[in-house]
Scaffold this motif. Structure first.
Motif, PDB file in Angstrom:
ATOM      1  N   LYS A  53       0.804  -1.215   0.000  1.00 20.09           N
ATOM      2  CA  LYS A  53       0.000   0.000   0.000  1.00 20.09           C
ATOM      3  C   LYS A  53       0.839   1.268   0.000  1.00 20.09           C
ATOM      4  CE  LYS A  53      -4.143  -1.855   2.277  1.00 20.09           C
ATOM      5  NZ  LYS A  53      -5.067  -1.716   3.425  1.00 20.09           N
ATOM      6  N   GLU A  54       1.939   1.257   0.750  1.00 19.40           N
ATOM      7  CA  GLU A  54       2.741   2.472   0.869  1.00 19.40           C
ATOM      8  C   GLU A  54       3.275   2.945  -0.473  1.00 19.40           C
ATOM      9  OE1 GLU A  54       5.178  -1.003   2.698  1.00 19.40           O
ATOM     10  OE2 GLU A  54       3.087  -0.336   2.555  1.00 19.40           O
ATOM     11  N   ILE A  55       3.564   2.001  -1.372  1.00 15.64           N
ATOM     12  CA  ILE A  55       4.034   2.390  -2.710  1.00 15.64           C
ATOM     13  C   ILE A  55       2.928   3.129  -3.458  1.00 15.64           C
ATOM     14  CG2 ILE A  55       4.663   1.510  -4.988  1.00 15.64           C
ATOM     15  CD1 ILE A  55       6.370  -0.577  -3.685  1.00 15.64           C
ATOM     16  N   GLY A  56       1.710   2.614  -3.382  1.00 11.17           N
ATOM     17  CA  GLY A  56       0.579   3.259  -4.050  1.00 11.17           C
ATOM     18  C   GLY A  56       0.289   4.635  -3.484  1.00 11.17           C
ATOM     19  N   TYR A  57       0.315   4.767  -2.155  1.00 14.39           N
ATOM     20  CA  TYR A  57       0.014   6.045  -1.525  1.00 14.39           C
ATOM     21  C   TYR A  57       1.093   7.093  -1.833  1.00 14.39           C
ATOM     22  CZ  TYR A  57      -3.308   3.225   1.160  1.00 14.39           C
ATOM     23  OH  TYR A  57      -4.322   2.373   1.538  1.00 14.39           O
ATOM     24  N   ILE A  58       2.348   6.653  -1.768  1.00 12.07           N
ATOM     25  CA  ILE A  58       3.450   7.581  -2.077  1.00 12.07           C
ATOM     26  C   ILE A  58       3.354   8.044  -3.524  1.00 12.07           C
ATOM     27  CG2 ILE A  58       5.956   7.761  -2.372  1.00 12.07           C
ATOM     28  CD1 ILE A  58       6.230   5.904   0.070  1.00 12.07           C
ATOM     29  N   TYR A  59       3.021   7.111  -4.416  1.00 12.33           N
ATOM     30  CA  TYR A  59       2.896   7.500  -5.827  1.00 12.33           C
ATOM     31  C   TYR A  59       1.758   8.494  -6.025  1.00 12.33           C
ATOM     32  CZ  TYR A  59       3.233   7.237 -10.849  1.00 12.33           C
ATOM     33  OH  TYR A  59       3.426   7.575 -12.157  1.00 12.33           O
ATOM     34  N   THR A  60       0.685   8.340  -5.269  1.00 16.31           N
ATOM     35  CA  THR A  60      -0.435   9.288  -5.352  1.00 16.31           C
ATOM     36  C   THR A  60       0.008  10.693  -4.959  1.00 16.31           C
ATOM     37  OG1 THR A  60      -2.046   7.550  -4.839  1.00 16.31           O
ATOM     38  CG2 THR A  60      -2.749   9.824  -4.493  1.00 16.31           C
ATOM     39  N   VAL A  61       0.788  10.793  -3.898  1.00 18.77           N
ATOM     40  CA  VAL A  61       1.296  12.095  -3.448  1.00 18.77           C
ATOM     41  C   VAL A  61       2.224  12.695  -4.497  1.00 18.77           C
ATOM     42  CG1 VAL A  61       2.696  13.278  -1.717  1.00 18.77           C
ATOM     43  CG2 VAL A  61       1.059  11.523  -1.004  1.00 18.77           C
ATOM     44  N   LEU A  62       3.101  11.862  -5.049  1.00 18.81           N
ATOM     45  CA  LEU A  62       4.028  12.340  -6.079  1.00 18.81           C
ATOM     46  C   LEU A  62       3.279  12.760  -7.342  1.00 18.81           C
ATOM     47  CD1 LEU A  62       6.919   9.735  -5.685  1.00 18.81           C
ATOM     48  CD2 LEU A  62       6.898  12.130  -4.947  1.00 18.81           C
ATOM     49  N   LEU A  63       2.189  12.063  -7.639  1.00 15.67           N
ATOM     50  CA  LEU A  63       1.358  12.438  -8.781  1.00 15.67           C
ATOM     51  C   LEU A  63       0.755  13.819  -8.569  1.00 15.67           C
ATOM     52  CD1 LEU A  63       0.336  11.224 -11.479  1.00 15.67           C
ATOM     53  CD2 LEU A  63      -1.678  10.423 -10.249  1.00 15.67           C
ATOM     54  N   MET A  64       0.355  14.109  -7.320  1.00 13.57           N
ATOM     55  CA  MET A  64      -0.177  15.430  -6.993  1.00 13.57           C
ATOM     56  C   MET A  64       0.887  16.508  -7.221  1.00 13.57           C
ATOM     57  SD  MET A  64      -1.537  16.877  -3.297  1.00 13.57           S
ATOM     58  CE  MET A  64       0.115  16.742  -2.591  1.00 13.57           C
ATOM     59  N   PHE A  65       2.110  16.242  -6.749  1.00 10.14           N
ATOM     60  CA  PHE A  65       3.188  17.216  -6.934  1.00 10.14           C
ATOM     61  C   PHE A  65       3.548  17.374  -8.400  1.00 10.14           C
ATOM     62  CE2 PHE A  65       4.147  16.380  -2.371  1.00 10.14           C
ATOM     63  CZ  PHE A  65       4.081  17.703  -1.939  1.00 10.14           C
ATOM     64  N   SER A  66       3.423  16.285  -9.171  1.00  9.09           N
ATOM     65  CA  SER A  66       3.724  16.378 -10.601  1.00  9.09           C
ATOM     66  C   SER A  66       2.739  17.301 -11.306  1.00  9.09           C
ATOM     67  CB  SER A  66       3.682  14.986 -11.236  1.00  9.09           C
ATOM     68  OG  SER A  66       2.349  14.524 -11.398  1.00  9.09           O
ATOM     69  N   ASN A  67       1.493  17.310 -10.833  1.00  7.22           N
ATOM     70  CA  ASN A  67       0.495  18.220 -11.403  1.00  7.22           C
ATOM     71  C   ASN A  67       0.760  19.664 -10.983  1.00  7.22           C
ATOM     72  OD1 ASN A  67      -1.112  16.279 -12.796  1.00  7.22           O
ATOM     73  ND2 ASN A  67      -2.037  15.643 -10.865  1.00  7.22           N
ATOM     74  N   ILE A  68       1.139  19.836  -9.720  1.00 10.59           N
ATOM     75  CA  ILE A  68       1.388  21.186  -9.208  1.00 10.59           C
ATOM     76  C   ILE A  68       2.595  21.821  -9.890  1.00 10.59           C
ATOM     77  CG2 ILE A  68       2.059  22.535  -7.175  1.00 10.59           C
ATOM     78  CD1 ILE A  68       0.451  20.573  -5.474  1.00 10.59           C
TER      79      ILE A  68
END
Length: 259
Positions: A53-68
């Motif tokens: 799960k931690e890989i998925g959650y971390i990727y979600t956060v990084l995806l948010m930063f990639s958009n920002i």
């Protein structure tokens, strides 16, 4: 009916949040993706699959930063490769197996990637703040019309082994409802008629496929709903199961038509 009204009140501000440009959009999107991803992973825990799960959650956060910060595609690919490398370490240390890793990355592609196309539509498509509503109109109109037509006129089962209540008549009703609402939407905002028909017709088929895929997964893991966060609808993934497949379709078609 009361539960569905409560759900509508819950979803309305959620949808409004999703089409506000800027940080609120990216943060709101990340929260919804995280909840949906958690529901996806938790569903497979019912059959003793343990995603990382931690890989998925971390990727979600990084995806948010990639958009920002508007990271390039190459950066996201590098992050995904690193995540895959880390998952291999989990397997080599025998903390997880290949199935666990497969479901981990299936969640990333199925939930994170597909859902993010909603944000990409707003950011990257001309008039994206208008076109993005088509994603929801196609999915929800298909769902509503398929339900009512199927309930009142449905006689022939569509795919009974996956979803016993769905009918061919309901499926056709969903397509017609999607086309009608999208054409009306196009007339209001002066959008190309041909594009509305193309997006709504094929999009409705994809929306129904998304619904069937979600139903197939739930049947496989032995659950009725992905969650209970939305009264009368289950989890976020229950409500957005068709949306997340329609989103990349709408984005890619609009990108092609813009060329």
């Amino acid at each position: 009916m009361k539960q569905r009204l409560i759900s509508a009140l819950f979803l309305l501000p959620l949808l409004i949040l999703l089409v506000i440009k800027g940080v609120p959009l990216y943060v709101g999107g990340a929260i919804i993706i995280s909840i949906a991803l958690h529901e996806f992973y938790s569903a497979f825990e019912n059959i003793e699959v343990i995603p990382i799960k931690e890989i998925g959650y971390i990727y979600t956060v990084l995806l948010m930063f990639s958009n920002i910060f508007k990271w390039k595609t190459e950066m996201l690919s590098l992050i995904l490769f690193i995540a895959f490398f880390v998952s291999i370490i989990y397997v080599l240390k025998q903390k997880r197996n290949v199935i666990d890793v497969s479901i981990t990355f299936s969640g990333i592609f199925y939930v994170c990637f597909c859902f993010n196309y909603i944000i990409m539509t707003i950011d990257n498509i001309n008039k994206g703040h208008i076109y993005v509503w088509l994603i929801f109109i196609i999915a929800f109109a298909t769902d509503i019309f398929a339900y009512f037509v199927g309930k009142n006129y449905g006689k022939h089962k569509l795919i009974p082994d996956i979803s016993p209540k769905k009918t061919i008549e309901g499926s056709i009703g969903g397509i017609l409802g999607s086309v009608a609402f999208c054409v009306l939407f196009g007339l209001i905002f002066r959008l190309p008629f041909g594009s509305m028909v193309l997006l709504s017709f094929v999009g409705s088929v994809i929306a129904q496929m998304g619904d069937l895929i979600a139903s197939s997964i739930k049947r496989y893991v032995g659950i009725k709903d992905y969650g209970k966060i939305i009264p009368g609808h289950g989890g976020v993934l229950d409500r957005f199961d068709s949306v997340i497949l329609v989103a990349p379709y709408v984005y890619l078609v609009l990108t092609y038509l813009a060329k």
